[in-house]
Design a protein around this motif. Structure first.
Motif, PDB file in Angstrom:
ATOM      1  N   MET A 201     -13.701 -23.377 -23.530  1.00  0.00           N
ATOM      2  CA  MET A 201     -12.901 -22.178 -23.758  1.00  0.00           C
ATOM      3  C   MET A 201     -13.485 -21.056 -22.909  1.00  0.00           C
ATOM      4  N   ILE A 202     -12.660 -20.062 -22.609  1.00  0.00           N
ATOM      5  CA  ILE A 202     -13.143 -18.927 -21.832  1.00  0.00           C
ATOM      6  C   ILE A 202     -13.268 -17.714 -22.735  1.00  0.00           C
ATOM      7  N   LYS A 203     -14.162 -16.828 -22.375  1.00  0.00           N
ATOM      8  CA  LYS A 203     -14.392 -15.614 -23.144  1.00  0.00           C
ATOM      9  C   LYS A 203     -14.330 -14.415 -22.201  1.00  0.00           C
ATOM     10  N   PHE A 204     -13.471 -13.469 -22.548  1.00  0.00           N
ATOM     11  CA  PHE A 204     -13.344 -12.254 -21.750  1.00  0.00           C
ATOM     12  C   PHE A 204     -14.589 -11.380 -21.932  1.00  0.00           C
ATOM     13  N   THR A 205     -14.942 -10.639 -20.915  1.00  0.00           N
ATOM     14  CA  THR A 205     -15.998  -9.631 -20.998  1.00  0.00           C
ATOM     15  C   THR A 205     -15.423  -8.303 -20.535  1.00  0.00           C
ATOM     16  N   ARG A 206     -16.209  -7.262 -20.592  1.00  0.00           N
ATOM     17  CA  ARG A 206     -15.706  -5.960 -20.126  1.00  0.00           C
ATOM     18  C   ARG A 206     -15.537  -5.928 -18.610  1.00  0.00           C
ATOM     19  N   TYR A 207     -16.069  -6.948 -17.939  1.00  0.00           N
ATOM     20  CA  TYR A 207     -15.926  -7.015 -16.482  1.00  0.00           C
ATOM     21  C   TYR A 207     -14.731  -7.884 -16.071  1.00  0.00           C
ATOM     22  N   THR A 208     -14.090  -8.543 -17.012  1.00  0.00           N
ATOM     23  CA  THR A 208     -12.977  -9.442 -16.686  1.00  0.00           C
ATOM     24  C   THR A 208     -11.805  -8.655 -16.108  1.00  0.00           C
ATOM     25  N   SER A 209     -11.227  -9.174 -15.032  1.00  0.00           N
ATOM     26  CA  SER A 209     -10.044  -8.542 -14.424  1.00  0.00           C
ATOM     27  C   SER A 209      -8.846  -9.467 -14.602  1.00  0.00           C
ATOM     28  N   VAL A 210      -7.680  -8.858 -14.847  1.00  0.00           N
ATOM     29  CA  VAL A 210      -6.447  -9.604 -15.080  1.00  0.00           C
ATOM     30  C   VAL A 210      -5.366  -9.014 -14.183  1.00  0.00           C
ATOM     31  N   VAL A 211      -4.793  -9.859 -13.317  1.00  0.00           N
ATOM     32  CA  VAL A 211      -3.730  -9.416 -12.413  1.00  0.00           C
ATOM     33  C   VAL A 211      -2.544 -10.348 -12.585  1.00  0.00           C
ATOM     34  N   GLU A 212      -1.369  -9.787 -12.906  1.00  0.00           N
ATOM     35  CA  GLU A 212      -0.186 -10.620 -13.117  1.00  0.00           C
ATOM     36  C   GLU A 212       0.337 -11.142 -11.786  1.00  0.00           C
ATOM     37  N   ARG A 213       0.764 -12.395 -11.760  1.00  0.00           N
ATOM     38  CA  ARG A 213       1.355 -13.041 -10.586  1.00  0.00           C
ATOM     39  C   ARG A 213       2.809 -13.353 -10.901  1.00  0.00           C
ATOM     40  N   ASN A 214       3.717 -12.654 -10.269  1.00  0.00           N
ATOM     41  CA  ASN A 214       5.152 -12.833 -10.520  1.00  0.00           C
ATOM     42  C   ASN A 214       5.697 -13.996  -9.704  1.00  0.00           C
ATOM     43  N   GLY A 215       6.766 -14.613 -10.198  1.00  0.00           N
ATOM     44  CA  GLY A 215       7.475 -15.653  -9.461  1.00  0.00           C
ATOM     45  C   GLY A 215       6.851 -17.025  -9.541  1.00  0.00           C
ATOM     46  N   LEU A 216       5.806 -17.195 -10.346  1.00  0.00           N
ATOM     47  CA  LEU A 216       5.136 -18.496 -10.437  1.00  0.00           C
ATOM     48  C   LEU A 216       5.409 -19.207 -11.751  1.00  0.00           C
ATOM     49  N   ASP A 217       6.299 -18.649 -12.587  1.00  0.00           N
ATOM     50  CA  ASP A 217       6.523 -19.218 -13.929  1.00  0.00           C
ATOM     51  C   ASP A 217       6.928 -20.683 -13.874  1.00  0.00           C
TER      52      ASP A 217
END
Length: 395
Positions: A32-48
């Protein structure tokens, strides 16, 4: 949680990787993965289209694990919906705040039934009315994911809250194959009636006229036969000399009397000849000025105690005794089960709130307050302190 939305695709960077949890696993992965305060999240459109619409691992009804307080993982189930209740709000003796609950019945292709109990916002978010309407023309096949196996009324069921999702009549292989197995059948969806208050009933209370107990007991029932009023009172004690159950006509639910081998309804216009035992628990309540008697009938009685009436009637009888034998013995027993008296004492001890919607066919009868010494000890101490447990709201 504000950074990601279900069903969207993201690039996720700078996170930790840990071994899987030992309990409450939503999927059966190894890590499993665990987010930290350094984790970055960028949405990628068109890949659904490159990712699966959903993921699940179905468990047949007969292979569901035993209920556990610490289950290894959530369970996913598939079935055709055959029953839906409203989302109701009710008060449990174990919780200070009201709970929202909805029950859904599903069946597998072998006809085995499973109850799905939804809670809280999950229960409110399920479109029961829409499902009932759509079910008139086509089968409603659903996959429920993220449920926990529980025991309800002695049977195994599944419970769903924040982790639960559902996929209804989606173009998924398991749903398509299930539909083929129905061979064109469209099961009727039953409207399940649950004790408690629906959202509409709760909202309707807001505009009700408030009455005191004294005003209620003097009201003209012929003039206000179908009227509903709001009254706040405190449970004081069980009514002395009153039976806690009665034989109810299966046709009109009024009192039925033994007549030969069957029953005869007390209403001369009713032709019913059969009856079933139902709760009729008589309580004395007070608003500090007046005392009155109220009757909690079958639905409210079951909600109060959390037990079917027949369970209490069978206490002390041989397991193989027939219903007729149990009722015959119960008619000669005027004692009140400890489950009922214990519930009242527990309520008074904990000072907990309980709310009910009561429909009156006749007004409550006025009662002169008894002397302090005649009250149960737990009540007596409250009276002497001039303080009462929190009130029961009666509508």
């Amino acid at each position: 949680m504000d950074m990601i939305r279900e069903g969207h695709v993201y690039d996720i960077r700078k996170f930790f990787v840990f071994p899987k949890k030992y309990v409450f696993r939503p999927v059966d992965g190894k890590v499993m993965i665990k987010f930290t305060r350094y984790t970055s999240v960028v949405e990628r459109n068109g890949l659904d289209a490159l990712f699966p619409f959903c993921t699940y691992e179905l468990t047949p009804f007969g292979q569901l694990p035993k209920p556990s307080d610490m289950p290894e993982r959530f369970s996913d189930v598939l079935g055709v919906i055959t029953g839906v209740s409203d989302a109701v709000q009710y008060h449990s003796a174990s919780r200070s705040e009201p709970s929202t609950k909805r029950i859904i019945h599903i069946k597998d292709l072998s006809g085995n039934q499973l109850s799905v109990i939804l809670w809280g916002e999950t229960a409110a978010g399920f479109d029961g009315d829409g499902i009932m309407e759509l079910g008139k023309t086509e089968p409603i096949i659903a996959i429920f994911v993220g449920t926990l196996v529980k025991s309800y009324d002695g049977r195994r069921g599944v419970s769903g809250s924040a982790a639960c999702r559902w996929y209804i009549n989606e173009n998924l292989p398991d749903i398509v194959n299930f539909r083929r197995g129905l061979r064109g059948q469209v099961p009727v969806i039953e409207h399940i009636h649950l004790p408690g208050q629906t959202t509409a009933e709760i909202q309707a209370q807001v505009n009700l006229e408030t009455k005191t107990l004294e005003e209620l007991v003097t009201i003209d029932i012929f003039e206000f036969r179908d009227a509903r009023f709001y009254c706040t009172a405190t449970l004081a004690k069980l009514s002395p000399g009153q039976r806690w159950w009665f034989s109810s006509c299966t046709t009109c639910h009024k009192t039925a009397l033994l007549s030969g081998p069957g029953y005869k309804c007390s209403d001369p216009e009713c032709l019913g000849t059969d009856a079933l035992p139902r709760y009729k628990i008589c309580f004395v309540v007070t608003d500090g000025e007046t005392e009155a008697e109220f009757v909690f009938f079958d639905r409210v009685g079951r909600e109060l105690l959390g037990l079917p009436l027949i369970t209490l009637l069978r206490h002390g009888h041989a397991p193989g005794a027939t219903l007729a034998q149990v009722l015959e013995a119960a008619r000669g027993d005027d004692s009140v089960p400890k489950e009922i008296t214990s519930w009242l004492l527990l309520y008074l001890k904990l000072f907990g709130f309980v709310h009910y919607v009561i429909v009156f066919s006749t007004p409550p009868s006025i009662i002169k307050p008894p002397p302090v010494g005649a009250l149960p000890t737990v009540i007596e101490s409250n009276v002497r302190r001039n303080s009462f447990p929190p009130p029961v709201t009666l509508v």
